[in-house]
Write a protein that holds these residues in place. Structure first.
Motif, PDB file in Angstrom:
ATOM      1  N   PRO A  40       0.800  -1.230   0.000  1.00 50.30           N
ATOM      2  CA  PRO A  40       0.000   0.000   0.000  1.00 50.30           C
ATOM      3  C   PRO A  40       0.826   1.270   0.000  1.00 50.30           C
ATOM      4  N   LYS A  41       2.124   1.170   0.339  1.00 49.43           N
ATOM      5  CA  LYS A  41       2.988   2.347   0.373  1.00 49.43           C
ATOM      6  C   LYS A  41       3.767   2.544  -0.921  1.00 49.43           C
ATOM      7  N   ALA A  42       3.561   1.662  -1.885  1.00 51.73           N
ATOM      8  CA  ALA A  42       4.271   1.784  -3.154  1.00 51.73           C
ATOM      9  C   ALA A  42       3.912   3.088  -3.845  1.00 51.73           C
ATOM     10  N   ALA A  43       4.852   3.593  -4.640  1.00 52.01           N
ATOM     11  CA  ALA A  43       4.653   4.890  -5.303  1.00 52.01           C
ATOM     12  C   ALA A  43       3.446   4.871  -6.229  1.00 52.01           C
ATOM     13  N   ASP A  44       3.161   3.700  -6.822  1.00 58.59           N
ATOM     14  CA  ASP A  44       2.044   3.614  -7.759  1.00 58.59           C
ATOM     15  C   ASP A  44       0.793   3.003  -7.126  1.00 58.59           C
ATOM     16  N   ALA A  45       0.788   2.880  -5.817  1.00 60.92           N
ATOM     17  CA  ALA A  45      -0.381   2.301  -5.139  1.00 60.92           C
ATOM     18  C   ALA A  45      -1.571   3.247  -5.260  1.00 60.92           C
ATOM     19  N   PRO A  46      -2.770   2.703  -5.433  1.00 53.96           N
ATOM     20  CA  PRO A  46      -3.951   3.574  -5.465  1.00 53.96           C
ATOM     21  C   PRO A  46      -4.200   4.192  -4.090  1.00 53.96           C
ATOM     22  N   LEU A  47      -5.007   5.239  -4.075  1.00 51.82           N
ATOM     23  CA  LEU A  47      -5.356   5.872  -2.803  1.00 51.82           C
ATOM     24  C   LEU A  47      -5.952   4.821  -1.886  1.00 51.82           C
ATOM     25  N   ASN A  48      -5.395   4.697  -0.694  1.00 54.71           N
ATOM     26  CA  ASN A  48      -5.831   3.651   0.222  1.00 54.71           C
ATOM     27  C   ASN A  48      -5.801   4.153   1.654  1.00 54.71           C
ATOM     28  N   THR A  49      -6.204   3.299   2.564  1.00 54.03           N
ATOM     29  CA  THR A  49      -6.388   3.720   3.958  1.00 54.03           C
ATOM     30  C   THR A  49      -5.082   4.012   4.680  1.00 54.03           C
ATOM     31  N   THR A  50      -3.939   3.709   4.056  1.00 53.22           N
ATOM     32  CA  THR A  50      -2.648   4.084   4.649  1.00 53.22           C
ATOM     33  C   THR A  50      -2.033   5.301   3.965  1.00 53.22           C
ATOM     34  N   SER A  51      -2.676   5.801   2.926  1.00 53.30           N
ATOM     35  CA  SER A  51      -2.129   6.943   2.180  1.00 53.30           C
ATOM     36  C   SER A  51      -2.147   8.205   3.033  1.00 53.30           C
ATOM     37  N   THR A  52      -1.071   8.974   2.954  1.00 55.57           N
ATOM     38  CA  THR A  52      -0.984  10.210   3.733  1.00 55.57           C
ATOM     39  C   THR A  52      -2.156  11.132   3.435  1.00 55.57           C
ATOM     40  N   ALA A  53      -2.543  11.226   2.178  1.00 54.21           N
ATOM     41  CA  ALA A  53      -3.649  12.117   1.807  1.00 54.21           C
ATOM     42  C   ALA A  53      -4.942  11.692   2.478  1.00 54.21           C
ATOM     43  N   TYR A  54      -5.168  10.379   2.577  1.00 56.61           N
ATOM     44  CA  TYR A  54      -6.412   9.935   3.210  1.00 56.61           C
ATOM     45  C   TYR A  54      -6.330  10.057   4.724  1.00 56.61           C
ATOM     46  N   LEU A  55      -5.177   9.811   5.303  1.00 54.74           N
ATOM     47  CA  LEU A  55      -5.044   9.923   6.754  1.00 54.74           C
ATOM     48  C   LEU A  55      -5.287  11.351   7.232  1.00 54.74           C
ATOM     49  N   GLN A  56      -5.164  12.308   6.358  1.00 49.84           N
ATOM     50  CA  GLN A  56      -5.509  13.680   6.717  1.00 49.84           C
ATOM     51  C   GLN A  56      -7.024  13.854   6.845  1.00 49.84           C
ATOM     52  N   VAL A  57      -7.770  12.993   6.168  1.00 53.41           N
ATOM     53  CA  VAL A  57      -9.234  13.012   6.287  1.00 53.41           C
ATOM     54  C   VAL A  57      -9.663  12.211   7.504  1.00 53.41           C
ATOM     55  N   ASN A  58      -9.159  10.975   7.619  1.00 55.30           N
ATOM     56  CA  ASN A  58      -9.469  10.118   8.755  1.00 55.30           C
ATOM     57  C   ASN A  58      -8.175   9.532   9.304  1.00 55.30           C
ATOM     58  N   PRO A  59      -7.635  10.122  10.356  1.00 56.14           N
ATOM     59  CA  PRO A  59      -6.366   9.644  10.908  1.00 56.14           C
ATOM     60  C   PRO A  59      -6.415   8.195  11.374  1.00 56.14           C
TER      61      PRO A  59
END
Length: 219
Positions: A40-59
């Protein structure tokens, strides 16, 4: 503007079903569960629940999440009930008593039905129903469900729907939890009024639209 984060193969199905029923405009941002990805942390991974951008919405890193005019909600039942209160028309509560009943049925399903129903779903999905241990666990969880399902069936033997004798968000929340128990080959058949209600719920255009979109997602 409403924004809903999550994929259909998650508890996001609850608010997504309601939004389909209402025909409300909204932005849907697919966020997949991180555990479903090899990296899930790969550069080409889709937006997922571990993505920094999403964790800003729901930590907490769970889906779904919902935003609207500065409000952020991160629990599917609360999201669905909020949409129903604010935008739901006849699918939402018409008075305080109906609001309380919608909350009660939703929480009842979450606390009394969801866990054993999901256990059955997971065991069967993993092929455990072919082993003695899995069959024993299914039997234990089915027995845990009989009392709450009996309560639902008793109500539905004299009412077509859960609240106000009309289809509401309460039916969506509860039906999407009872759905997990459909994986059991015979359990729901023990409760004809409950089974008939679930068929009515799943015959609605909003459910069909949600389910079609879910089927189009990668398993």
């Amino acid at each position: 503007m409403i924004t809903l984060y999550g994929v259909y193969r998650s508890r996001a199905s609850r608010p997504l079903w309601l939004l389909a029923e209402l025909g409300l405009p909204y932005t849907h941002i697919p966020v997949i569960q991180g555990y479903r990805l090899a990296d899930p942390k790969a550069a080409d991974a889709p937006l997922n629940t571990t993505s920094t951008a999403y964790l800003q919405v729901n930590p907490q890193g769970q889906i779904p999440a919902y935003t609207e005019d500065g409000l952020v909600l991160t629990e599917s039942l609360a999201i669905t009930l909020h949409i129903a209160r604010c935008h739901g028309g006849a699918l939402g509560p018409q008075n305080n008593a109906e609001a309380a009943l919608m909350e009660q049925w939703s929480l009842f399903a979450a606390t009394s039905v969801e866990t054993p129903a999901l256990e059955i779903l997971y065991i069967i999905g993993d092929g455990g129903d072919k082993t003695p241990e899995g069959q024993a666990s299914i039997a234990v969880n089915a027995e845990k469900l009989r009392r709450p399902l009996s309560r639902l069936a008793a109500h539905l033997s004299v009412h077509d729907w859960l609240v106000g004798d009309r289809f509401t968000a309460a039916d969506i929340n509860v039906a999407e939890i009872v759905r997990y128990a459909q994986s059991h080959p015979t359990l729901l058949g023990e409760f004809p009024s409950l089974q008939a209600w679930l068929v009515r719920c799943q015959s609605r255009p909003g459910f069909k639209a949600m389910w079609q979109a879910r089927a189009a997602e990668p398993a």
